[in-house]
Design an enzyme around this catalytic site. Structure first.
Site, PDB file in Angstrom:
ATOM      1  N   GLN A  27      -3.024   2.333   2.046  1.00  0.00           N
ATOM      2  CA  GLN A  27      -3.214   1.642   0.771  1.00  0.00           C
ATOM      3  C   GLN A  27      -3.180   0.125   0.969  1.00  0.00           C
ATOM      4  O   GLN A  27      -2.250  -0.405   1.573  1.00  0.00           O
ATOM      5  CB  GLN A  27      -2.114   2.081  -0.216  1.00  0.00           C
ATOM      6  N   ASP A  34     -11.672   6.159   3.321  1.00  0.00           N
ATOM      7  CA  ASP A  34     -11.988   4.995   2.484  1.00  0.00           C
ATOM      8  C   ASP A  34     -13.365   4.410   2.825  1.00  0.00           C
ATOM      9  O   ASP A  34     -13.907   3.605   2.062  1.00  0.00           O
ATOM     10  CB  ASP A  34     -10.925   3.901   2.699  1.00  0.00           C
ATOM     11  N   LYS A  40      -3.416   9.386  -6.293  1.00  0.00           N
ATOM     12  CA  LYS A  40      -4.137  10.068  -5.204  1.00  0.00           C
ATOM     13  C   LYS A  40      -3.448  11.394  -4.887  1.00  0.00           C
ATOM     14  O   LYS A  40      -4.111  12.415  -4.683  1.00  0.00           O
ATOM     15  CB  LYS A  40      -4.229   9.149  -3.979  1.00  0.00           C
TER      16      LYS A  40
END
Ligand code: NAD
Length: 286
Positions: free
Chosen positions: A96, A119, A52
């Site tokens: 995460q 997300d 990322k």
């Protein structure tokens, strides 16, 4: 048979993001800023978070990666997120997953400001998907839909079969295919005679997390196959998908490889979502 090249398609999407980002300093005085939090040292998470950061570097998005120790108390993580929510210089926040067991993922997801939820996992963004109101889309399903579009596959009127009903992949993918006017069947561990259903698929999305569970005898000629799985081949130990590529590919009209299919698309969509969050915030301030 066409191999759907997720690497190439995602590179084009990232180039588009980079071009947009390059114009932002002149327009808005700064570039988007994505903060990624990793708690602990889960080896897969270490790789995902690093990828990322690399994609941010490539697209010109500012990235801050925060690494917290495995034993970070839940309250400390929530405090950290609260201060990032309030930080005017932060556009996107990603924690995460998976998190260590003593931390509630639901609480953490809910604590992220809806406007910075790159997300697309926040309950209000999920509700937006199901109620067709404005929302941020989860990255993997968004990437799957863009792979289909880039391949020239219009789901309208087609029989789509999705295997897996997780909140982050299977369920939202089924909803997005439905919104694209496919006739959708959602399969899971209790589905009976899976092969009879997968053989009816014109579009087959497999997100079960079971190495090579879909074999050539389970699909019909001309199927378009999207393999979301990221598994270890029990024989070779190498990365493989949920689809047995060698037996399925000869029957497919188009198929994603693993690696190089859905994976790079997920990260490209994260970059797109970060830009969407940024644009939304700067337009509200204007
Ligand atoms: P999950 O474990 O949360 O969900 C798996 C789903 O598959 C469940 O709903 C279960 O009912 C179903 N399932 C499992 N075995 C089955 C079987 N034999 N028959 C029918 N259904 C079955 O997993 P997830 O988070 O949705 O991820 C699925 C896979 O996709 C994993 O391999 C994961 O690593 C991968 N993944 C890839 C990306 C990417 O960017 N490429 C992103 C997320 C997940």
């Amino acid at each position: 048979m066409k191999i759907i090249d997720g690497k190439q398609i995602s590179a084009a999407l990232k180039a588009d993001v980079a071009a947009q980002v390059a114009s932002f300093p002149a327009l808005y005085g700064r570039v988007p800023h994505l903060v990624v939090i990793r708690v602990g040292e889960d080896p897969a998470s270490v790789v995902y978070v690093r990828n990322k950061a690399k994609a941010c570097e490539l697209t010109g998005i500012r990235n801050t990666t925060i690494v917290l120790p495995e034993d970070t108390p839940e309250a400390a993580l929530l405090d950290r997120i609260r201060s990032l929510n309030a930080d005017e210089g932060v556009d996107g926040i990603l924690v995460q997953l998976p998190l260590p067991r003593h931390i509630s993922e639901a609480k953490v997801i809910e604590s992220i400001s809806r406007e910075k939820d790159v997300d697309g996992f926040h309950p209000l963004n999920v509700a937006g998907l199901w109620q067709k109101t404005p929302h941020l889309e989860p990255c993997t399903p968004k990437g799957i839909m863009q792979l289909l579009k880039a391949t020239g596959v219009d789901p309208c009127g087609k029989r789509a079969v999705v295997i897996g009903r997780s909140n982050i992949v299977g369920l939202p993918t089924a909803k997005m295919l439905l919104d694209a006017n496919a006739t959708v069947t959602l399969c899971h561990t209790r589905t009976k005679d899976l092969a009879a259903i997968t053989r009816q698929a014109e579009i087959l999305v497999v997100a079960a997390g079971k190495a090579k569970m879909i074999s050539g005898d389970m699909v019909s000629e001309g199927v378009v196959v999207i393999d979301v799985g990221m598994d270890r081949d029990p024989d070779t130990g190498k990365l493989c998908g949920d689809v047995d590529f060698d037996s399925v590919a000869p029957k497919a009209a188009a198929i994603t490889p693993v690696p190089g299919g859905v994976g790079p698309m997920t990260i490209a969509c994260l970059m797109q979502n970060t830009v969407l969050c940024f644009k939304d915030r700067v337009s509200k301030k204007a």
